[in-house]
Design a protein around this motif. Structure first.
Motif, PDB file in Angstrom:
ATOM      1  N   ASP A  22      40.480  35.142  37.982  1.00  0.00           N
ATOM      2  CA  ASP A  22      40.650  36.573  38.219  1.00  0.00           C
ATOM      3  C   ASP A  22      41.050  37.329  36.951  1.00  0.00           C
ATOM      4  O   ASP A  22      41.319  38.533  37.001  1.00  0.00           O
ATOM      5  N   ASN A  26      33.326  37.371  41.267  1.00  0.00           N
ATOM      6  CA  ASN A  26      34.192  38.530  41.490  1.00  0.00           C
ATOM      7  C   ASN A  26      33.820  39.273  42.769  1.00  0.00           C
ATOM      8  O   ASN A  26      34.688  39.636  43.577  1.00  0.00           O
ATOM      9  N   GLU A  54      34.098  37.185  46.232  1.00  0.00           N
ATOM     10  CA  GLU A  54      35.481  37.044  46.692  1.00  0.00           C
ATOM     11  C   GLU A  54      35.914  38.268  47.485  1.00  0.00           C
ATOM     12  O   GLU A  54      36.716  38.167  48.418  1.00  0.00           O
ATOM     13  N   LYS A  55      35.406  39.440  47.136  1.00  0.00           N
ATOM     14  CA  LYS A  55      35.772  40.677  47.834  1.00  0.00           C
ATOM     15  C   LYS A  55      34.927  40.912  49.080  1.00  0.00           C
ATOM     16  O   LYS A  55      35.436  41.320  50.122  1.00  0.00           O
ATOM     17  N   HIS A  56      33.627  40.682  48.956  1.00  0.00           N
ATOM     18  CA  HIS A  56      32.703  41.131  50.003  1.00  0.00           C
ATOM     19  C   HIS A  56      31.957  40.015  50.712  1.00  0.00           C
ATOM     20  O   HIS A  56      31.255  40.285  51.694  1.00  0.00           O
ATOM     21  N   ARG A  81      35.350  42.373  53.795  1.00  0.00           N
ATOM     22  CA  ARG A  81      35.074  43.758  53.388  1.00  0.00           C
ATOM     23  C   ARG A  81      33.572  43.898  53.197  1.00  0.00           C
ATOM     24  O   ARG A  81      33.069  44.085  52.099  1.00  0.00           O
TER      25      ARG A  81
END
Length: 991
Positions: free
Chosen positions: A646, A702, A705-707, A759
């Motif tokens: 990260d 990146n 991991e969020k979506h 998300r």
């Protein structure tokens, strides 16, 4: 017992032992056996241990018993005192190495019956002694490697420390209350636990058979105890806890000790508090930490207590240990440490000490750890604790040659095994070679040597190798005998001790030609305001460096150019003069830097902008030998492996330095004449490919991991369903030193399909963000500049189009809307990174588009028309002076230049690939021309002329780029090649 006694008596008496065993060994083993019989007259072994009907133990087991007792009185005494331990050893003979993995559980079981501190002391010692017997047995019989022995010793120590600490903590909480605290204002205090740091060999998981353990005690935060009437501070609690822990581990009882504890490495040493809070530790190392403490902290590891909190502390202390940049400033401190080692080695009696003496263990440790201190800040792969692991990394990174690394590794393993052989005899911490003949014979026997004399010869050979490498590392600065007579004058010039006339005379005498310009530039540095603001240490370094610079410049082929191109670098590092230490320490590196700067002002400017590139000059062999693509990928992978996933900022810095360092290697090889043009472009293209592949992986990670992951039209997850297509020089494998990247992004995500993460977003948005993230990583300005300029104008609809297009739209656009020039561009397009299945679809589509049958006249008109527009916009605009000087030919854009050759290749592919599919194999102009010749569409003469012109023009463009010059050549120089290209153009395009 009688059969066992008879067998042992036969093999373990002086008359019955094999003749190959020295007499001293026979006497030792026989004495141990007699004592065993006397103390355990009724001892028996289980029937399962015998290998035949004659009640005989296997020869292998008997041989191991002899080696164990011959090498260790301690082991023999444990067997005599606890014969059941011997029985267990023999019964579990084949499984003995497996016990190394189970210390915490087995020790905790042994401590379950402990009721008080005395019970704890006894239980720990009995467990330790039993395990030491097994470890010594395995080690002396070489059933495990030295590394396995030291790793298990460290695991044993970890288990003993942690188990003892846990028991004592609970006991202390009952009598003194539980410590509470918090570092967050307003937060409710929480229970605090101690953190035990292991230093030295324990920290490195490299503990020897009878080593002290170096410890530090710390705890997360200040506060006070709760749960008892008398409230005390957390520090007082943990000091008392630490005192009890030391006693439990260190005190001598009837059963011996567990481990000797040394606390002198803690802040302030013996006078410092036994336990300190994290904040106090950080403050100490920030304000008062010394160089030797950095050296010591290299191996610090959390061995017991609150493991997670301790790891956080070590991460906070890491900047103290490892400087952010290459730490050449530590060289002088390391040299002082080296001198201390040398002085101690010369002390009387040190010759017999295999750790502290000449060519000993400490010298090997110093060699390895010096590289860690200097380079570990930037090269995180060196932030290891275990010495042999670091040595392996140093070899893979070419800090050491294979021979150097092999000699150091062999010496270290031999010395550590010898250390174990010496210590195993009496479980005593010593590294001194024994002086009496019996002990010498026992050690030689344990080491597998014929006799003591043979052991000493082997030892001397290893010591000689170590001393050679020790002398070489952090060596005193090299000196040169050439023109040494003027070294004092150069110093006098820099310190303003000469008259102007004397300065000019010295420079003229030493080979400077443009004396006025060189002297004026040097004096502007010497007398400028910037130098008055530097620290004393920086000024001292500068005063030492400039005379060296002038001396080396005077010996170069072009002293004025050397000096004028190096001085901007000096000005750039006035506040970070540790970089100058590298050049002071390595005059050969300074000479090579000068040669490259003379050859290329572009290289000089790059190094002045990014002084960290000076690190590349430490290994001149690597500097002129750039690695192949696979090695590039492995190196980048290793550099990024030590950075949290990260931490995008650090990842971007690593990528930038990686690119700059390897482009420097390529250009260094090119200007030195060791790398042909085509290989230069190959290497520069490989660098870009490896970086793009990595950038895509970072951006993908990146976003997913969020979506979560996007879906294709059928609802299947894409992994990644995305490709980066390279056009132009990147696609054609023809990158130059400063080339930008022509890119197109394509995805296979489904319309109105969402990602599968918490998300969720639609797939089109996901891929747009993926493209944006890639561009961000490539083009964001960081302290190390940008990675690449990315040109996205070749995507469908150009700058007005979407940043990322679906494959279906890209296909539709290419078939229905693309202009001829866009199909020309597709000739040089290839997939650089991403999804292999989608890449295959792209290749098929490219072939389909390029091999379409076309109206030849329209195709020719379109190509000629586009070529004319480019000439008008990008070709040279001759001026009277350029015509007069014969410099009116733009190597790329003027008639007869590179673009004419590119357009000829593109025209041929678009016209003839429907008949000759082999033309679609290549994206580079040279191999396309070769294929055109093979299928008979170009004569050998014309194909050869085009290739020679193309390679010559490209080489000239690369060379001019390294000279910071425009790609414009003297017309007379290129006239014959140019006319050949114009002739082929007219033959193909003007018909």
């Amino acid at each position: 017992m009688e059969s066992l006694k008879a067998q042992f008596s036969q093999q373990l008496t002086a008359s019955g032992l094999p003749e190959t065993i020295p007499e001293e060994i026979q006497n030792v083993v026989s004495a141990h056996w007699q004592q065993f019989i006397d103390n355990n007259p009724s001892f028996t072994l289980p029937d399962s241990l015998y290998s035949d009907k004659n009640d005989q133990l296997s020869p292998e087991v008997m041989d191991e018993l002899i080696h164990c007792w011959a090498g260790s009185d301690f082991a023999a005494q444990q067997c005599i005192r606890y014969p059941e331990w011997l029985a267990s050893l023999l019964e579990n003979h084949d499984k003995l190495p497996e016990f190394a993995q189970t210390h915490p559980g087995r020790l905790q079981k042994a401590l379950d019956v402990v009721e008080n501190e005395q019970d704890l002391i006894k239980a720990l010692r009995l467990y330790r002694n039993r395990e030491m017997l097994r470890i010594i047995w395995l080690d002396l019989n070489r059933r495990v490697s030295m590394q396995e022995t030291t790793a298990e010793m460290s695991a044993l120590a970890d288990a003993c420390i942690d188990s003892a600490l846990n028991w004592l903590y609970q006991d202390c909480c009952q009598t003194m209350g539980t410590p509470y605290g918090t570092n967050i204002p307003g937060e409710e205090p929480v229970p605090q636990k101690m953190v035990v740091l292991g230093m030295g060999k324990l920290g490195a998981k490299d503990l020897n058979l009878s080593s002290d353990i170096d410890l530090m005690f710390t705890y997360p935060c200040q506060g006070e105890t709760r749960g008892c009437k008398k409230v005390i501070t957390n520090q007082e609690f943990f000091i008392r806890l630490g005192q009890r822990l030391i006693k439990v581990l260190d005190c001598q009882s009837a059963d011996g000790f567990v481990f000797r504890v040394d606390m002198r490495l803690r802040p302030y040493g013996s006078s410092g508090a036994l336990a300190m809070s994290f904040a106090a530790m950080e403050q100490y190392y920030q304000d008062q930490g010394r160089d030797w403490e950095r050296y010591a902290m290299l191996k610090a590891r959390v061995v017991a207590g609150n493991i997670l909190a301790g790891q956080l502390l070590l991460s906070q202390l890491r900047p103290f240990v490892y400087r952010r940049y290459i730490d050449f400033g530590s060289i002088s401190a390391l040299r002082e440490m080296k001198q201390l080692i040398r002085r101690e080695v010369k002390r009387k009696g040190m010759e017999s000490n295999i750790k502290l003496g000449p060519g000993g263990i400490r010298e090997i440790e110093f060699i390895i750890q010096s590289f860690q201190l200097i380079h570990g800040g930037r090269d995180r792969s060196l932030q290891e604790r275990n010495l042999l692991s670091v040595l392996s990394t140093l070899l893979s990174k070419h800090y050491f040659s294979t021979d150097e690394a092999s000699e150091l590794k062999a010496a270290y393993i031999f010395l550590r095994n010898l250390e174990h052989a010496i210590q195993a005899i009496a479980d005593r911490q010593t590294q001194d070679l024994p002086k009496n003949s019996e002990a010498q014979a026992r050690v030689a026997f344990s080491m597998g040597q014929k006799d003591w004399s043979e052991l000493l010869n082997t030892l001397e050979e290893h010591r000689r190798h170590v001393t050679t490498h020790f002398d070489a590392v952090i060596a005193d600065p090299e000196t040169t005998n050439t023109k040494e007579s003027h070294s004092d004058q150069w110093e006098a010039l820099w310190l303003d001790q000469l008259s102007e006339e004397e300065e000019q005379q010295l420079m003229a005498q030493e080979g400077f030609k443009d004396i006025e310009a060189s002297r004026k530039r040097l004096i502007s540095l010497r007398d400028g305001k910037a130098i008055t603001r530097v620290r004393r240490q920086s000024r001292d370094r500068l005063d030492k460096f400039i005379p060296l610079l002038l001396r080396v410049a005077a010996q170069s082929s072009e002293p004025d150019t050397f000096l004028l191109r190096i001085l901007p670098l000096i000005e750039a590092v006035l506040r970070r003069t540790a970089y100058l230490v590298l050049l002071i320490e390595n005059p050969a590196a300074l000479e090579h830097l000068g040669k490259l700067c003379i050859a290329s002002p572009w290289i000089a400017e790059q190094i002045a902008r990014f002084p960290a590139l000076l690190d590349e000059f430490l290994n001149l062999g690597d500097l002129y030998n750039p690695p192949e693509k696979e090695a590039l990928a492995n190196e980048l992978r290793q550099q990024l492996a030590h950075i949290p996933e990260d931490d995008l900022e650090s990842q971007m810095e690593v990528l930038r330095h990686f690119k700059m360092a390897h482009v420097l290697r390529v250009t260094a090889a090119q200007v030195s004449g060791t790398l042909p043009l085509m290989k230069e472009s190959d290497y520069l293209t490989w660098i870009a490919e490896v970086i793009l592949d990595t950038v895509l992986a970072i951006a993908w990670r990146n976003l997913t991991e969020k979506h979560g992951m996007p879906q294709d039209a059928d609802g299947h997850l894409c992994d990644p369903g995305f490709i980066i297509v390279g056009y132009g020089k990147l696609g054609g494998i023809e990158l130059g030193p400063g080339s930008d990247l022509d890119l197109v992004f394509i995805h296979s995500g489904g319309t109105n399909k969402e990602t599968n993460g918490p998300r969720a977003i639609d797939s089109t948005t996901f891929y747009t963000r993926l493209g944006q993230r890639i561009i961000h990583i490539l083009t964001t300005q960081t302290p190390s500049g940008i990675l690449y300029d990315a040109d996205m104008r070749l995507r469908p609809s150009g700058s007005k189009g979407l940043l990322v297009n679906s494959f279906s739209y890209f296909e539709k656009y290419q078939k229905e809307e693309a202009w001829t020039w866009e199909h020309q561009a597709l000739v040089r397009a290839r997939v650089i990174a991403g999804d292999q299945a989608l890449a295959s679809m792209f290749d098929d589509l490219r072939s389909e588009i390029l091999s379409q049958k076309r109206d030849v006249e329209k195709l020719r008109d379109d190509v000629v028309d586009m070529r004319q527009k480019m000439r008008e916009h990008l070709g040279t605009k001759p001026t009277p002076s350029s015509v007069k000087n014969g410099e009116a030919f733009h190597l790329k854009h003027d008639p007869g230049g590179i673009v004419d050759i590119e357009f000829l290749m593109q025209f041929a592919v678009l016209r003839y690939s429907s008949q000759h599919p082999s033309l679609l194999k290549w994206t580079d102009n040279v191999r396309i021309s070769e294929e055109l010749e093979t299928v008979g569409l170009l004569t050998h003469e014309n194909a050869h002329q085009l290739r020679e012109a193309y390679k010559t023009f490209r080489l000239s463009i690369h060379q001019k780029a390294l000279q910071n010059e425009d790609p414009i050549a003297g017309e007379a120089i290129a006239e014959s090649l140019r006319q050949n290209v114009i002739g082929v153009w007219r033959g193909c395009m003007d018909v």
